[in-house]
Write an enzyme that holds these catalytic residues in place. Structure first.
Site, short mmCIF file in Angstrom:
data_model
loop_
_atom_site.label_atom_id
_atom_site.label_comp_id
_atom_site.label_asym_id
_atom_site.label_seq_id
_atom_site.Cartn_x
_atom_site.Cartn_y
_atom_site.Cartn_z
N TYR A 131 0.83 -1.22 0.00
CA TYR A 131 0.00 0.00 0.00
C TYR A 131 0.87 1.27 0.00
CZ TYR A 131 -3.16 -3.58 1.90
OH TYR A 131 -3.88 -4.71 2.11
N TYR A 152 -14.31 -5.13 4.59
CA TYR A 152 -13.01 -5.45 3.99
C TYR A 152 -12.77 -6.94 4.16
CZ TYR A 152 -8.07 -6.00 3.18
OH TYR A 152 -6.87 -6.45 2.70
N ASP A 173 -16.61 -13.60 8.22
CA ASP A 173 -15.18 -13.39 8.08
C ASP A 173 -14.66 -12.92 9.44
OD1 ASP A 173 -12.64 -12.44 7.67
OD2 ASP A 173 -13.12 -11.25 5.89
N LYS A 220 -5.58 -14.09 10.73
CA LYS A 220 -4.67 -13.20 11.47
C LYS A 220 -4.06 -13.75 12.77
CE LYS A 220 -5.44 -8.71 9.49
NZ LYS A 220 -6.59 -8.58 8.60
C1 PLP Z 1 -6.81 -8.80 7.12
C2 PLP Z 1 -8.13 -9.28 6.73
C3 PLP Z 1 -8.31 -10.14 5.62
C4 PLP Z 1 -7.17 -10.50 4.72
O1 PLP Z 1 -6.20 -11.28 5.36
P1 PLP Z 1 -4.75 -11.40 4.71
O2 PLP Z 1 -4.05 -12.39 5.59
O3 PLP Z 1 -4.14 -10.04 4.76
O4 PLP Z 1 -4.91 -11.89 3.32
C5 PLP Z 1 -9.58 -10.61 5.35
N1 PLP Z 1 -10.63 -10.26 6.11
C6 PLP Z 1 -10.51 -9.44 7.18
C7 PLP Z 1 -11.71 -9.13 8.01
C8 PLP Z 1 -9.26 -8.92 7.52
O5 PLP Z 1 -9.15 -8.09 8.56
#
Ligand code: PLP
Length: 425
Positions: free
Chosen positions: A12, A140, A242, A271
């Site tokens: 970024y 996101y 997610d 994460k």
């Molecule tokens: C960070 C994030 C992703 C993407 O994960 P990466 O390991 O960076 O590919 C997807 N969904 C959410 C809610 C996130 O915070």
């Protein structure tokens, strides 16, 4: 940008003008040590994943023990004990009904797997036209093309790609900035209308439960999830959570789904899964989803398999991470962090401050514009903390092991910025 970074393309970043990043030579507990001798408290857990802090002896040991056996074997035709045990553990700790774990290597890939799983779930039952998704504005879900398609198309970081990625359906983000705000009705109304009119095209609704992260650092009430669950059932559409950012305690419950007592059809974790040691994701499905892939026709099988799926070292460290969370009473650590954040942010005011909000181990100051945060990095460094404002948000999502003094230093620097800002204007 200095020549030394020509080969390394940063995330970024406008490489022509980017301020050179700090060079970390050592990290321990909540502290990052740089090559110039500076030490900073990491207030954002290296993009929210280093929940136990750096260089943790228990996690290091788990890595070393697995390494002494082997680092990796393919998951096609071979398995390893760490992957089996981690799958069992995730089934045990995630909401009741999520029973089958498919591993990937990052949050974005975990989301791609969930989307693909939802599409094939319907194909396997004779509904190939059910292949689109509904997502929330300000959401996101990652940087790969499928994940981009369900991330906010107008306000998010991927608006440049509009027209080049699959169009999806969007409804307004629920809630206001705070979990107490109840502006969810409009969003639910839109969701109901969309599902009623288009459910023959829609495979699933995907959302970040309770906390929308990189799309706006917003909270919304658990009731929304409850209603979304009901609407999805009514209109025969899957529900995907997610929990890449919210998983493993960030909102105060082990999973944000727990706050609403709702089980999604598919949940994505990543994460904090390995405590920030390795890239790993888990896409976890209910038995109903899983069983749609069973049968005598080989075409019914799920057609996916990342090379590094179920990496043994990553799975071993994830097991050690979960065991720390369970044995060292992390939820109470997170409660203590929340209490300090609420106390510190109470009654805050500043000329360009729009909102201050807290949930679990997340503290957010929202400013009028990103320009209000220009120069924060050096300001923070000079005062001993590492925070990376994103857009118009200055936030902390610290490692859960942070002690009270260090946490109060992080919030003090955030608050001092408000005064400093005031002086500038
Ligand atoms: C960070 C994030 C992703 C993407 O994960 P990466 O390991 O960076 O590919 C997807 N969904 C959410 C809610 C996130 O915070």
């Amino acid at each position: 940008m200095t020549k030394q970074f020509d080969s390394l393309w940063l995330p970024y970043a406008q490489m022509k003008t980017v301020v050179p990043p700090y060079r970390v030579v050592r990290a321990e507990g909540v502290k990052l040590y740089f090559d110039d001798g500076t030490a900073l408290i990491d207030g954002i857990s290296s993009w929210w994943c280093v929940i136990h802090g750096y260089n943790h002896p228990v996690l290091n040991k788990a890595v070393q023990e697995q390494l002494a056996k082997f680092a990796h074997v393919m998951l096609g035709g071979l398995v390893n004990d760490a992957a089996i045990k981690l799958a069992e553990t995730l089934v045990r700790i995630t909401p009741f009904g999520l029973n089958h774990v498919f591993f990937g290597d990052s949050g974005s890939v975990g989301v791609e797997i969930a989307l693909k799983m939802a599409i094939q779930f319907w194909r396997n039952q004779g509904f190939p036209q059910k292949s689109r998704f509904v997502a929330l504005r300000r959401g996101y879900h990652g940087d790969t093309t499928g994940a981009m398609s369900v991330s906010d198309d107008d306000e998010g970081m991927h608006r440049l790609f509009k027209g080049a990625i699959l169009p999806q359906y969007f409804v307004d983000a629920p809630g206001g900035p705070n979990i107490e705000s109840d502006e969810s009705q409009a969003s639910l109304g839109q969701l109901e209308e969309l599902l009623r009119a288009n459910n023959s095209q829609i495979a699933a609704v995907i959302l970040e439960p309770i906390f929308q992260g990189a799309g706006g650092f917003r909270f919304y009430p658990p009731e929304y999830l409850f209603c979304a669950r009901r609407l999805c059932d009514e209109h025969k559409v899957l529900l995907i959570f997610d929990e890449v950012a919210t998983g493993f305690g960030r909102t105060g419950a082990l999973f944000a789904a727990d706050l609403a007592n709702v089980t999604p059809d598919i949940m994505v974790l990543s994460k904090a899964l390995t405590g920030g040691y390795f890239g790993l994701s888990a896409t976890i499905a209910t038995s109903q989803v899983y069983e749609s892939f069973l049968g005598d026709d080989p075409e019914l099988a799920f057609m996916h398999g990342p090379t590094f799926m179920g990496n043994a070292v990553a799975c071993a460290v994830a097991l050690a991470s979960i065991s720390l969370i369970e044995t060292e009473n992390y939820l109470s650590k997170i409660k203590a962090i929340e209490k300090v954040l609420i106390e510190e942010f109470h009654g805050l005011d500043g000329p360009s401050l729009c909102d201050a909000r807290v949930l679990g181990a997340i503290g957010v100051l929202e400013f009028e514009s990103p320009s209000n945060l220009m120069g924060f990095r050096e300001f923070g460094r000079d005062r001993g903390v590492w925070l990376r404002p994103y857009g118009k948000w200055l936030y902390t999502m610290p490692p859960y092991i942070i002690d009270e003094d260090d946490l109060r230093l992080v919030t003090a620097v955030m608050k001092e910025w408000l005064l400093y800002q005031g002086k500038c204007i």
